[in-house]
Scaffold this motif. Structure first.
Motif, PDB file in Angstrom:
ATOM      1  N   VAL A 120       0.822  -1.204   0.000  1.00 14.17           N
ATOM      2  CA  VAL A 120       0.000   0.000   0.000  1.00 14.17           C
ATOM      3  C   VAL A 120       0.858   1.255   0.000  1.00 14.17           C
ATOM      4  N   GLN A 121       2.013   1.219   0.667  1.00 13.33           N
ATOM      5  CA  GLN A 121       2.896   2.384   0.672  1.00 13.33           C
ATOM      6  C   GLN A 121       3.434   2.684  -0.720  1.00 13.33           C
ATOM      7  N   GLU A 122       3.915   1.651  -1.410  1.00 15.56           N
ATOM      8  CA  GLU A 122       4.456   1.860  -2.753  1.00 15.56           C
ATOM      9  C   GLU A 122       3.351   2.225  -3.744  1.00 15.56           C
ATOM     10  N   PHE A 123       2.197   1.618  -3.573  1.00 18.47           N
ATOM     11  CA  PHE A 123       1.060   1.916  -4.436  1.00 18.47           C
ATOM     12  C   PHE A 123       0.674   3.390  -4.346  1.00 18.47           C
ATOM     13  N   LEU A 124       0.573   3.888  -3.127  1.00 25.79           N
ATOM     14  CA  LEU A 124       0.186   5.283  -2.933  1.00 25.79           C
ATOM     15  C   LEU A 124       1.276   6.251  -3.386  1.00 25.79           C
ATOM     16  N   LYS A 128      -1.134   7.875  -9.200  1.00 27.44           N
ATOM     17  CA  LYS A 128      -2.248   8.782  -8.958  1.00 27.44           C
ATOM     18  C   LYS A 128      -3.517   8.016  -9.315  1.00 27.44           C
ATOM     19  N   VAL A 129      -4.299   7.697  -8.320  1.00 35.42           N
ATOM     20  CA  VAL A 129      -5.470   6.854  -8.516  1.00 35.42           C
ATOM     21  C   VAL A 129      -6.706   7.743  -8.666  1.00 35.42           C
ATOM     22  N   ASN A 130      -7.387   7.589  -9.781  1.00 34.23           N
ATOM     23  CA  ASN A 130      -8.564   8.410 -10.046  1.00 34.23           C
ATOM     24  C   ASN A 130      -9.870   7.657  -9.814  1.00 34.23           C
ATOM     25  N   GLY A 131      -9.807   6.331  -9.864  1.00 34.29           N
ATOM     26  CA  GLY A 131     -11.021   5.542  -9.730  1.00 34.29           C
ATOM     27  C   GLY A 131     -11.024   4.700  -8.466  1.00 34.29           C
ATOM     28  N   LYS A 132     -11.836   3.675  -8.481  1.00 31.46           N
ATOM     29  CA  LYS A 132     -12.023   2.821  -7.309  1.00 31.46           C
ATOM     30  C   LYS A 132     -11.078   1.629  -7.369  1.00 31.46           C
ATOM     31  N   VAL A 133     -10.671   1.170  -6.196  1.00 26.82           N
ATOM     32  CA  VAL A 133      -9.756   0.036  -6.058  1.00 26.82           C
ATOM     33  C   VAL A 133     -10.532  -1.173  -5.535  1.00 26.82           C
ATOM     34  N   LEU A 134     -10.267  -2.353  -6.119  1.00 26.12           N
ATOM     35  CA  LEU A 134     -10.823  -3.609  -5.621  1.00 26.12           C
ATOM     36  C   LEU A 134      -9.725  -4.361  -4.882  1.00 26.12           C
ATOM     37  N   LEU A 135      -9.982  -4.680  -3.640  1.00 26.77           N
ATOM     38  CA  LEU A 135      -9.033  -5.400  -2.799  1.00 26.77           C
ATOM     39  C   LEU A 135      -9.514  -6.840  -2.662  1.00 26.77           C
ATOM     40  N   VAL A 136      -8.728  -7.792  -3.183  1.00 24.62           N
ATOM     41  CA  VAL A 136      -9.087  -9.214  -3.176  1.00 24.62           C
ATOM     42  C   VAL A 136      -8.348  -9.900  -2.034  1.00 24.62           C
ATOM     43  N   GLN A 137      -9.101 -10.493  -1.087  1.00 28.26           N
ATOM     44  CA  GLN A 137      -8.490 -11.010   0.128  1.00 28.26           C
ATOM     45  C   GLN A 137      -9.105 -12.337   0.566  1.00 28.26           C
ATOM     46  N   GLY A 138      -8.478 -12.905   1.604  1.00 22.47           N
ATOM     47  CA  GLY A 138      -9.031 -14.051   2.298  1.00 22.47           C
ATOM     48  C   GLY A 138      -9.697 -13.597   3.587  1.00 22.47           C
ATOM     49  N   SER A 139     -10.362 -14.530   4.251  1.00 20.81           N
ATOM     50  CA  SER A 139     -11.182 -14.184   5.408  1.00 20.81           C
ATOM     51  C   SER A 139     -10.369 -13.727   6.620  1.00 20.81           C
ATOM     52  N   ARG A 140      -9.090 -14.092   6.679  1.00 19.07           N
ATOM     53  CA  ARG A 140      -8.263 -13.703   7.823  1.00 19.07           C
ATOM     54  C   ARG A 140      -7.229 -12.627   7.485  1.00 19.07           C
ATOM     55  N   ALA A 141      -7.418 -11.961   6.359  1.00 16.95           N
ATOM     56  CA  ALA A 141      -6.467 -10.932   5.947  1.00 16.95           C
ATOM     57  C   ALA A 141      -6.483  -9.756   6.925  1.00 16.95           C
ATOM     58  N   ARG A 142      -5.315  -9.180   7.125  1.00 14.60           N
ATOM     59  CA  ARG A 142      -5.231  -7.961   7.939  1.00 14.60           C
ATOM     60  C   ARG A 142      -5.858  -6.786   7.184  1.00 14.60           C
ATOM     61  N   ILE A 144      -4.522  -3.762   6.922  1.00  9.90           N
ATOM     62  CA  ILE A 144      -3.508  -2.724   6.740  1.00  9.90           C
ATOM     63  C   ILE A 144      -3.649  -2.017   5.393  1.00  9.90           C
ATOM     64  N   ILE A 145      -3.981  -2.759   4.326  1.00 12.50           N
ATOM     65  CA  ILE A 145      -4.117  -2.136   3.004  1.00 12.50           C
ATOM     66  C   ILE A 145      -5.384  -1.289   2.955  1.00 12.50           C
ATOM     67  N   ALA A 146      -6.481  -1.828   3.452  1.00  9.30           N
ATOM     68  CA  ALA A 146      -7.735  -1.075   3.462  1.00  9.30           C
ATOM     69  C   ALA A 146      -7.591   0.221   4.254  1.00  9.30           C
ATOM     70  N   LEU A 149      -5.613   2.782   2.181  1.00  9.20           N
ATOM     71  CA  LEU A 149      -6.428   3.381   1.124  1.00  9.20           C
ATOM     72  C   LEU A 149      -7.425   4.379   1.703  1.00  9.20           C
ATOM     73  N   LYS A 150      -8.008   3.998   2.824  1.00 12.06           N
ATOM     74  CA  LYS A 150      -8.993   4.873   3.461  1.00 12.06           C
ATOM     75  C   LYS A 150      -8.353   6.183   3.907  1.00 12.06           C
ATOM     76  N   GLU A 151      -7.177   6.085   4.524  1.00 16.00           N
ATOM     77  CA  GLU A 151      -6.486   7.294   4.994  1.00 16.00           C
ATOM     78  C   GLU A 151      -6.080   8.205   3.842  1.00 16.00           C
ATOM     79  N   ALA A 152      -5.820   7.604   2.669  1.00 14.90           N
ATOM     80  CA  ALA A 152      -5.434   8.388   1.500  1.00 14.90           C
ATOM     81  C   ALA A 152      -6.645   8.935   0.748  1.00 14.90           C
ATOM     82  N   GLY A 153      -7.837   8.579   1.214  1.00 13.49           N
ATOM     83  CA  GLY A 153      -9.046   9.065   0.576  1.00 13.49           C
ATOM     84  C   GLY A 153      -9.382   8.390  -0.738  1.00 13.49           C
ATOM     85  N   ILE A 154      -8.854   7.180  -0.934  1.00 14.05           N
ATOM     86  CA  ILE A 154      -9.095   6.443  -2.178  1.00 14.05           C
ATOM     87  C   ILE A 154     -10.279   5.499  -1.994  1.00 14.05           C
TER      88      ILE A 154
END
Length: 252
Positions: A120-124, A128-142, A144-146, A149-154
């Motif tokens: 998430v650090q390198e991504f941000l 420059k993200v203009n649209g929506k991001v889809l985060l694909v995860q498992g049920s026990r994922a942390r 941290i990425i969400a 993204l939320k803190e960056a307003g994405i």
């Protein structure tokens, strides 16, 4: 010439379908390996998920946090007779990228350090993200990425494409082996595997003669330390190949 892990007993706790590759590498280095899969992975091919992916073009980016996520996501697409639209793709690490290539796609971003925090650090930092991001995860994922993204307003959405559950069938086998074998190394490839181990070992671990707990990366190692396992190591490259190399290096 003696192999680096000759005479070493190793407990491989990886999920059953993935354990074989790690076991093979350890055995090729001379180790005596005992497999006890502490987790179960099952894809979520639900009506809810099928409905969710009907309009993937509403996303600009898709972020995969594990190879399991890649495989279950594309299984879901296949079940729905859908193809992935032209989206930008980022993955958490090299193994996830390899899984993606099996389906004919490549990642635009693979972080230098293979974990969610660095993804998430390198991504941000790089895009420059203009649209929506889809985060694909498992049920026990942390989360941290969400959170990043939320803190960056994405804007983002999360799809849980597989269940990562504790394998209760492994409890008896684990306790028996911990009582009868003295392991030199015990491997963990996720924080969840550490949690399952500590729950299932139920005090039997104290019979062991201070094994080395080999963690695939910093996140897993932090969980091990949090739960009281202090004799830990993790490789600089967060892969199972790195784990084997780290074990071999400790015997020199």
């Amino acid at each position: 010439m003696q192999l680096p892990l000759s005479g070493k007993k190793i407990l491989n706790t990886r999920e059953a379908l993935q354990a074989g590759k790690l076991t093979k590498m350890l055995e090729e280095s001379g180790g005596a390996v005992f497999e006890v899969p502490l987790l179960k992975i099952s894809c979520k091919i639900t009506n809810e998920n099928k409905s969710f992916i009907q309009n993937l073009s509403r996303f600009e980016w898709i972020l995969f946090t594990s190879s399991n996520g890649v495989h279950c996501f594309f299984k879901l697409l296949s079940q729905c007779n859908l193809e992935l639209p032209n989206l930008h793709i980022a993955v958490v690490g090299h193994k996830t990228e390899e899984a993606l290539k099996q389906y004919g796609y490549h990642a635009e971003l693979v972080p230098e350090i293979y974990d969610g925090e660095n993804l998430v650090q390198e991504f941000l930092a790089k895009y420059k993200v203009n649209g929506k991001v889809l985060l694909v995860q498992g049920s026990r994922a942390r989360d941290i990425i969400a959170l990043g993204l939320k803190e960056a307003g994405i804007p983002y959405e999360v799809i849980i494409v597989y269940e990562n559950t504790f394998n209760d069938d492994a409890k008896v086998t684990l306790k028996r082996l911990l009582r009868t074998k003295h392991f030199d190394y015990i491997t963990f490839t996720s924080p969840s595997s550490v949690e399952a181990f500590m729950m299932y070992q139920d005090g039997v671990l104290r019979l062991q003669t201070n094994p080395v707990f080999v963690c695939i990366g910093k996140t897993t190692e932090d969980k091990a330390k949090e739960l009281g396992l202090t004799n830990t190591i993790s490789p600089s490259m967060y892969t199972i190949e790195g784990m084997v190399q780290a074990m071999c290096e400790t015997t020199k």
